[in-house]
Design a protein around this motif. Structure first.
Motif, short mmCIF file in Angstrom:
data_model
loop_
_atom_site.label_atom_id
_atom_site.label_comp_id
_atom_site.label_asym_id
_atom_site.label_seq_id
_atom_site.Cartn_x
_atom_site.Cartn_y
_atom_site.Cartn_z
N GLY A 21 0.82 -1.20 0.00
CA GLY A 21 0.00 0.00 0.00
C GLY A 21 0.86 1.25 0.00
N LYS A 22 0.20 2.38 0.11
CA LYS A 22 0.88 3.67 0.07
C LYS A 22 1.51 3.94 1.44
N VAL A 23 2.79 4.26 1.44
CA VAL A 23 3.50 4.60 2.67
C VAL A 23 4.14 5.98 2.51
N PRO A 71 1.15 -5.31 6.18
CA PRO A 71 0.51 -6.41 5.47
C PRO A 71 0.81 -6.29 3.98
N GLY A 72 0.93 -7.40 3.32
CA GLY A 72 1.20 -7.40 1.89
C GLY A 72 2.12 -8.54 1.50
N PRO A 96 -4.29 -7.67 10.24
CA PRO A 96 -5.43 -6.80 9.95
C PRO A 96 -5.05 -5.36 9.67
N GLU A 97 -3.91 -4.93 10.17
CA GLU A 97 -3.48 -3.56 9.98
C GLU A 97 -1.97 -3.49 10.14
N THR A 98 -1.42 -2.34 9.84
CA THR A 98 0.01 -2.11 10.02
C THR A 98 0.33 -2.19 11.51
#
Length: 101
Positions: A21-23, A71-72, A96-98
Motif C-alpha cells: 500500500g501507500k507509505v 501487510p502485503g 489486519p493492519e500495520t
C-alpha cells in the motif's frame, strides 16, 4: 565445492516488500536480513542451509523511525557466494493492519 581445496561459501538472505500500500517513507528495493558462512571440504557439497526470520526481520522502518510490519507481499531472496543465481520464496503477511514491532 567442485575444486580440490577446501573453501567457504557465504549465503546471503535479502528481504523485499511490495503490495504494502501507500507509505509515507522510502521503501528499500532489498535489505540484507541474514547471512551464514558454510565451510566445505574439497569436493564436498551441501544442500541445506537454514535461516530463522522473525517479524523484526520483515519490518520496514516507518517515517518516525519505528520498525513496522506491513501487510502485503514479502519476498526472501537467497544468494550464494558470487553467484548471480537466486532462490526466491514469496509469501503474504496477513495482519489486519500495520503493526509497529
Amino acid at each position: 565445492n567442485t575444486g580440490g581445496m577446501a573453501g567457504d561459501l557465504v549465503v546471503l538472505a535479502f528481504h523485499s516488500a511490495d503490495g504494502i500500500g501507500k507509505v509515507d517513507h522510502p521503501v528499500p528495493l532489498r535489505a540484507l536480513r541474514n547471512f551464514t558462512r558454510v565451510s566445505l571440504g574439497a569436493g564436498e557439497a551441501t544442500n541445506s542451509v537454514g535461516f530463522d526470520f522473525t517479524s523484526d526481520d520483515l519490518a520496514l522502518v516507518n517515517a518516525e523511525g519505528q520498525p513496522t510490519l506491513y501487510p502485503g507481499t514479502h519476498h526472501i531472496f537467497l544468494r550464494a557466494g558470487g553467484s548471480v543465481q537466486e532462490m526466491t520464496t514469496t509469501f503474504v503477511i496477513q495482519v489486519p493492519e500495520t503493526v509497529v514491532v
